[in-house]
Design an enzyme around this catalytic site. Sequence first.
Site, PDB file in Angstrom:
ATOM      1  N   ALA A  32       0.861  -1.190   0.000  1.00  0.00           N
ATOM      2  CA  ALA A  32       0.000   0.000   0.000  1.00  0.00           C
ATOM      3  C   ALA A  32       0.898   1.242   0.000  1.00  0.00           C
ATOM      4  O   ALA A  32       0.760   2.143   0.834  1.00  0.00           O
ATOM      5  CB  ALA A  32      -0.976  -0.012   1.177  1.00  0.00           C
ATOM      6  N   HIS A  37       6.893   5.946   1.599  1.00  0.00           N
ATOM      7  CA  HIS A  37       7.751   4.815   1.217  1.00  0.00           C
ATOM      8  C   HIS A  37       8.724   5.248   0.117  1.00  0.00           C
ATOM      9  O   HIS A  37       9.912   4.894   0.146  1.00  0.00           O
ATOM     10  CB  HIS A  37       6.908   3.645   0.699  1.00  0.00           C
ATOM     11  CG  HIS A  37       5.931   3.100   1.687  1.00  0.00           C
ATOM     12  ND1 HIS A  37       4.579   3.307   1.589  1.00  0.00           N
ATOM     13  CD2 HIS A  37       6.101   2.337   2.801  1.00  0.00           C
ATOM     14  CE1 HIS A  37       3.951   2.701   2.587  1.00  0.00           C
ATOM     15  NE2 HIS A  37       4.854   2.102   3.343  1.00  0.00           N
TER      16      HIS A  37
HETATM   17  P1  AMP Z   1       4.755   0.236   6.452  1.00  0.00           P
HETATM   18  O1  AMP Z   1       4.533  -0.218   5.042  1.00  0.00           O
HETATM   19  O2  AMP Z   1       3.646   1.078   6.993  1.00  0.00           O
HETATM   20  O3  AMP Z   1       5.177  -0.881   7.356  1.00  0.00           O
HETATM   21  O4  AMP Z   1       6.006   1.222   6.384  1.00  0.00           O
HETATM   22  C1  AMP Z   1       7.218   0.824   5.811  1.00  0.00           C
HETATM   23  C2  AMP Z   1       8.250   1.877   6.138  1.00  0.00           C
HETATM   24  O5  AMP Z   1       7.830   3.138   5.612  1.00  0.00           O
HETATM   25  C3  AMP Z   1       8.421   2.065   7.652  1.00  0.00           C
HETATM   26  O6  AMP Z   1       9.803   2.227   7.944  1.00  0.00           O
HETATM   27  C4  AMP Z   1       7.635   3.316   7.915  1.00  0.00           C
HETATM   28  O7  AMP Z   1       8.086   4.032   9.043  1.00  0.00           O
HETATM   29  C5  AMP Z   1       7.891   4.101   6.644  1.00  0.00           C
HETATM   30  N1  AMP Z   1       6.862   5.138   6.459  1.00  0.00           N
HETATM   31  C6  AMP Z   1       5.521   4.970   6.546  1.00  0.00           C
HETATM   32  N2  AMP Z   1       4.904   6.169   6.390  1.00  0.00           N
HETATM   33  C7  AMP Z   1       5.880   7.103   6.219  1.00  0.00           C
HETATM   34  C8  AMP Z   1       5.873   8.529   6.028  1.00  0.00           C
HETATM   35  N3  AMP Z   1       4.752   9.239   5.990  1.00  0.00           N
HETATM   36  N4  AMP Z   1       7.066   9.160   5.892  1.00  0.00           N
HETATM   37  C9  AMP Z   1       8.228   8.441   5.943  1.00  0.00           C
HETATM   38  N5  AMP Z   1       8.293   7.109   6.128  1.00  0.00           N
HETATM   39  C10 AMP Z   1       7.138   6.440   6.262  1.00  0.00           C
END
Ligand code: AMP
Length: 285
Positions: A32, A37
Amino acid sequence: MRVVKTPLDVRRAVADARTHGRTIGFVPTMGALHDGHASLFARALADNHFVVASIFVNPMQFNDPSDLAGYPKTEANDEAICRVAGVDLVFRPDNDTIYPEGFDTRVVPGSVARPFEGEHRIGHFDGVATVVLKLLNLVGPDVAYFGRKDFQQLAVIRRMARDLNLGVSIIGCPTVREADGLAMSSRNVKLSSDARTEAACLSRALSIALDRLRAGDSIAEARAAGRRAMSTIPDADVDYFEIVDRNSLGPVSEDMVQQAVVLVAATVGGVRLIDNMQYDEGDLT
Ligand code: AMP
């Protein structure tokens, strides 16, 4: 860009890149994908010759089965985002690959995992630490990139990498936000239009608390101002709004306020959101 599903394929591709002298950057995700990301991919590509992204929705870190069942899935779009970003290899394992029958080991992080998300999502960080350790072992990167958006997660992984001598550098990257300040998150698509408007209250309340701290108010005054700002939103059910030391996630003293991070978690219109802001942009140590 190659997309692989098996440990053998990911190991072969990384080994091949290494024989060409390339450094390996790694960005684990749950898909997603959004611009938050993409910012991690961009940083990994700027620092390394070869970038691996993983896409795996990790059931072990969901304490609420309906949250797991309703987690957004946008497979084709995710691959397009990785391709456009310039990612070299996408590792997209099946559940059985990560958790084969009989899987029976779990990493239990220590004190930094206990408060905040650890208290409100029992077992969440065991699941995060277990899958991240597995992915780091499978990919074997030089550097792995995580968002500061999930501040406590970053602290937990940093600590694990150090405590277990993983030999990988863990880099925390700044939070990417929407125009009104809402931190980008895969869960934002679940907000109704009213809740979407109200969700900007999290970043507003964080800014209010930080402005107070920077103006010289005490931590207690700044926290109270932030909590007041959260309480003006009728649909926000606040789990916590706290000001802590960015490394220990424990109390921060008034004379070390530049080390402070303000953390918030709230459910807005039925969607649980987390956000944080640091007093200064220094990375965790
Ligand atoms: P997730 O897919 O939600 O597990 O996130 C994967 C990586 O993307 C994790 O290291 C999150 O902290 C990072 N991430 C998610 N949202 C953001 C954002 N708004 N800004 C920067 N990094 C993000």
